[in-house]
Design an enzyme around this catalytic site. Sequence first.
Site, PDB file in Angstrom:
ATOM      1  N   THR A  48       0.761  -1.278  -0.183  1.00  0.00           N
ATOM      2  CA  THR A  48      -0.044   0.117  -0.077  1.00  0.00           C
ATOM      3  C   THR A  48       0.739   1.213  -0.147  1.00  0.00           C
ATOM      4  OG1 THR A  48      -1.741  -1.036   1.096  1.00  0.00           O
ATOM      5  CG2 THR A  48      -1.860   1.212   1.180  1.00  0.00           C
ATOM      6  N   CYS A  49       1.906   1.192   0.690  1.00  0.00           N
ATOM      7  CA  CYS A  49       2.653   2.163   0.624  1.00  0.00           C
ATOM      8  C   CYS A  49       3.135   2.763  -0.772  1.00  0.00           C
ATOM      9  CB  CYS A  49       4.087   2.108   1.503  1.00  0.00           C
ATOM     10  SG  CYS A  49       3.630   1.600   3.232  1.00  0.00           S
ATOM     11  N   SER A  50       3.784   1.700  -1.327  1.00  0.00           N
ATOM     12  CA  SER A  50       4.131   1.783  -2.804  1.00  0.00           C
ATOM     13  C   SER A  50       3.258   2.120  -3.821  1.00  0.00           C
ATOM     14  CB  SER A  50       5.044   0.629  -3.258  1.00  0.00           C
ATOM     15  OG  SER A  50       6.337   0.927  -2.456  1.00  0.00           O
TER      16      SER A  50
END
Length: 162
Positions: A48-50
């Site tokens: 989700t961060c990327s």
Amino acid sequence: MAISKGDKLPDTTLVEMTAEGPKPVALADKLAGRKVVIFGLPGAYTGTCSTAHVPSFVRTKSGFDAKGVDEVICVSVNDPFVMGAWGEATGATEAGLTFLGDPTAEFTKAIGMEFSAPPVGLIDRSKRYSMLIDDGVVTILNEEGNPGECEISAGETLLDAI
């Protein structure tokens, strides 16, 4: 205790990867007299961060600039080498975002945003959040209830709140 709207951020030191190598960054100095966005996330190169969180700030960077934000900073409990490589790999560095590592989770713990998920190897990592800081003071704070979600802390949500 978790940081809240109206609180002053603690004076901690983060680390930035520069062309000359890792460089300590005194957060109090970086925030003094400036309007800054800080968004925190569980880890570089994670799902989700990327795919959602960093891209939301790349998309909204010019909108923050137009609203007088001096800098957009991504903080993660990672070393500066990983943060530097990740900023380059995502295009975020080219878009003008600053990536700062919090390798010992000093900042993350000081603002009460740490969590651990041992089954997936995440120890003392950052919860997902975004905040607007004015001269070191939190004026807007958006914290996700789950580290796998990215709506409340997304760039668009913070930009709309300014």
